[in-house]
Enzyme design. Sequence first.
Site, PDB file in Angstrom:
ATOM      1  N   HIS A 129      39.721  38.828  35.603  1.00 48.51           N
ATOM      2  CA  HIS A 129      40.199  37.068  36.578  1.00 48.51           C
ATOM      3  C   HIS A 129      40.333  37.418  37.485  1.00 48.51           C
ATOM      4  O   HIS A 129      40.667  38.732  38.231  1.00 48.51           O
ATOM      5  CB  HIS A 129      41.783  36.764  35.748  1.00 48.51           C
ATOM      6  N   GLY A 140      17.617  47.265  41.063  1.00 45.39           N
ATOM      7  CA  GLY A 140      18.419  48.099  40.760  1.00 45.39           C
ATOM      8  C   GLY A 140      19.845  48.122  41.791  1.00 45.39           C
ATOM      9  O   GLY A 140      20.775  47.773  41.921  1.00 45.39           O
TER      10      GLY A 140
END
Length: 222
Positions: free
Chosen positions: A149, A82
């Site tokens: 987006h 991580g």
Amino acid sequence: MEAILLIENVMKKLIIIGAGGFGREVLCWALDCQTVQNDWRVYGFLDENLRALQGFDCPCQLVGYPSSYIPAQDEVFICAIGDPRIKLSICEIFMSRGAQFINLIHPTALIGLNNKIGQGCIFCPRSAITTNVTLGDFVTINAYSGIGHDAVLGKGVTLSAYCDVTGNAVLGEGVFLGSHAVVLPSAKVGDYAIVGAGSVVLKTVKAGVTVMGVPAKQVAGF
């Protein structure tokens, strides 16, 4: 029968770098992926800690140490670490040794059109990217996290579970987002910054700092 033998001959061995908690999670997702593809099968873990799997009922075992492991031609890799700095450091070493990294995309992950995805990325269950998203190498998108987006994520970025990176947001190299963190539209997070769990980034986060809160404010770094 000939077709089955051909598949077995070209199938790669997937080795997971890191046998900690996230490594065991990635093993679960990799086993799910095995049901929908014939390119590789999970082979085992690499970890410096020989006791990393002790006490766990794990179907895969340690097969070596990352510090000394030499990749073979029939092996592919995914890095289940991580911490972005450690992840990128290890991946760069393995690439210098000729390792081939795959993208691990869980069958329930949603990927829209016209996205650019680097190598070694991990898409955990129910993660999603919409359209015209750019992901650098070794990006981790944990369970139920989404990217809107035109967002851009640099290499090594780690999103914990339930993060929301919205449209046109930019995350620099090695950024870490804690669980339920939100980066609002067009906000920018500098290289190796840390956004604490549950925080909301409104505008800009400087490189190398830690921010927390709603709205996110700097609590560490310079």
